[in-house]
Design a protein around this motif. Structure first.
Motif, PDB file in Angstrom:
ATOM      1  N   SER A   1       0.885  -1.335   0.169  1.00 35.97           N
ATOM      2  CA  SER A   1       0.197  -0.455  -0.344  1.00 35.97           C
ATOM      3  C   SER A   1       1.164   1.180   0.099  1.00 35.97           C
ATOM      4  CB  SER A   1      -0.791  -0.049   1.158  1.00 35.97           C
ATOM      5  OG  SER A   1      -1.834   1.635   1.372  1.00 35.97           O
TER       6      SER A   1
ATOM      7  N   ARG B   1      -5.189  -0.527  -2.227  1.00 34.46           N
ATOM      8  CA  ARG B   1      -6.311   0.788  -1.296  1.00 34.46           C
ATOM      9  C   ARG B   1      -5.511   0.213   0.269  1.00 34.46           C
ATOM     10  NH1 ARG B   1     -12.106   0.694  -2.743  1.00 34.46           N
ATOM     11  NH2 ARG B   1     -11.648  -1.298  -1.583  1.00 34.46           N
TER      12      ARG B   1
ATOM     13  N   MET C   1      -9.576   3.060   2.831  1.00 34.02           N
ATOM     14  CA  MET C   1     -10.738   2.665   2.043  1.00 34.02           C
ATOM     15  C   MET C   1     -11.512   1.691   1.470  1.00 34.02           C
ATOM     16  SD  MET C   1      -7.649   4.852  -1.266  1.00 34.02           S
ATOM     17  CE  MET C   1      -9.495   4.442  -2.319  1.00 34.02           C
TER      18      MET C   1
ATOM     19  N   MET D   1      -5.282   9.046  -3.925  1.00 29.66           N
ATOM     20  CA  MET D   1      -4.926   7.027  -3.780  1.00 29.66           C
ATOM     21  C   MET D   1      -5.336   7.000  -4.898  1.00 29.66           C
ATOM     22  SD  MET D   1      -3.660   5.088  -2.090  1.00 29.66           S
ATOM     23  CE  MET D   1      -2.700   5.983  -0.827  1.00 29.66           C
ATOM     24  N   ASP D   2      -6.722   7.198  -4.547  1.00 30.69           N
ATOM     25  CA  ASP D   2      -6.873   6.797  -6.398  1.00 30.69           C
ATOM     26  C   ASP D   2      -5.853   6.558  -7.554  1.00 30.69           C
ATOM     27  OD1 ASP D   2      -9.503   6.062  -5.662  1.00 30.69           O
ATOM     28  OD2 ASP D   2     -10.453   7.827  -6.344  1.00 30.69           O
TER      29      ASP D   2
ATOM     30  N   MET E   1      -2.777   4.129  -7.479  1.00 31.24           N
ATOM     31  CA  MET E   1      -2.985   2.992  -7.593  1.00 31.24           C
ATOM     32  C   MET E   1      -2.983   2.862  -8.754  1.00 31.24           C
ATOM     33  SD  MET E   1      -4.286   1.122  -4.518  1.00 31.24           S
ATOM     34  CE  MET E   1      -4.436  -0.104  -5.656  1.00 31.24           C
TER      35      MET E   1
ATOM     36  N   ILE F   1      -7.612  -3.978  -9.330  1.00 31.09           N
ATOM     37  CA  ILE F   1      -7.369  -3.763  -7.546  1.00 31.09           C
ATOM     38  C   ILE F   1      -8.453  -4.932  -6.977  1.00 31.09           C
ATOM     39  CG2 ILE F   1      -8.270  -1.807  -6.037  1.00 31.09           C
ATOM     40  CD1 ILE F   1      -7.791   0.200  -7.772  1.00 31.09           C
TER      41      ILE F   1
END
Length: 212
Positions: A9, A39, A43, A99-100, A103, A167
């Motif tokens: 992460s 994530r 989240m 964070m999106d 990722m 994901i």
């Protein structure tokens, strides 16, 4: 060839602490390393910090710098935090653009088998308090991994479904063994935590997987 799955992460300081050693394992042992980013817990379980024990964050803020110092790694708190949340209440914002983006970039990097390299470069910025979220910093991180930020962003924009599926698959596979990160799974055998890397190396040596 042995398969080493790495569940990791961008918001985990312990993932950061593990990354250099994981890169060394990938390079020194006869394993196929598969970088499988997940994530953050904030989240995956948005109410975790609201219902969690009050000692969790204070202990982490003491333990992480201590472990970084012990390992000889630079450290600092993220500027900004990759997750938008109220640290007092533990309430997590419904939208997480930073964070999106991380990722998307991590999964795009793994398409070129350089996900772990990008994770190393990005987390080195995030967890030392350096600028990391602007285009210039992310481009530098991508470059250190032998990648191009614009190409990563282009691939991500064209493969949103693949990213979402990756994901979901990563998080489902992680939960087969543990809920935390970093989690290393060697041919189905899990090793949870940066403090179990020595045990992972012991197992690799026991199996004779060291490269000559």
């Amino acid at each position: 060839m042995a398969v080493l799955e790495i569940y990791w992460s961008f918001r985990s300081p312990y993932s950061y602490l593990a990354t250099e050693r994981l890169c060394a394992i990938r390079d020194d042992y006869d394993v196929e390393a598969r970088f499988r980013p997940v994530r953050p817990l904030a989240m995956r379980e948005p109410d975790f910090f609201e219902r969690g024990r009050k000692q969790f964050v204070p202990y982490l803020l003491r333990d992480f710098p201590r472990e970084a110092e012990r390992l000889g790694l630079p450290f600092g708190l993220p500027q900004p935090d990759p997750i938008d949340m109220d640290m007092g209440s533990g309430k997590v914002a419904p939208e997480q653009p930073l964070m999106d983006r991380l990722m998307r970039l991590g999964i795009a990097a793994e398409e070129s088998r350089k996900g772990l390299d990008f994770a190393r470069a990005a987390s080195r910025r995030i967890w030392t308090g350096e600028p990391w979220s602007d285009d210039k910093s992310l481009a530098e991180a991508a470059g250190e991994a032998g990648l191009d930020l614009a190409a990563l962003e282009s691939w991500a924009s064209e493969n949103e479904t693949i990213i979402a599926e990756a994901i979901e698959a990563n998080e489902a596979a992680q939960l087969v063994h543990h809920w935390g990160v970093p989690l290393m799974v060697l041919d189905g055998e899990p090793f949870f935590g940066q403090d179990r890397i020595d045990a992972l190396v012991w197992r690799l040596d026991q199996r004779g997987l060291k490269r000559g």
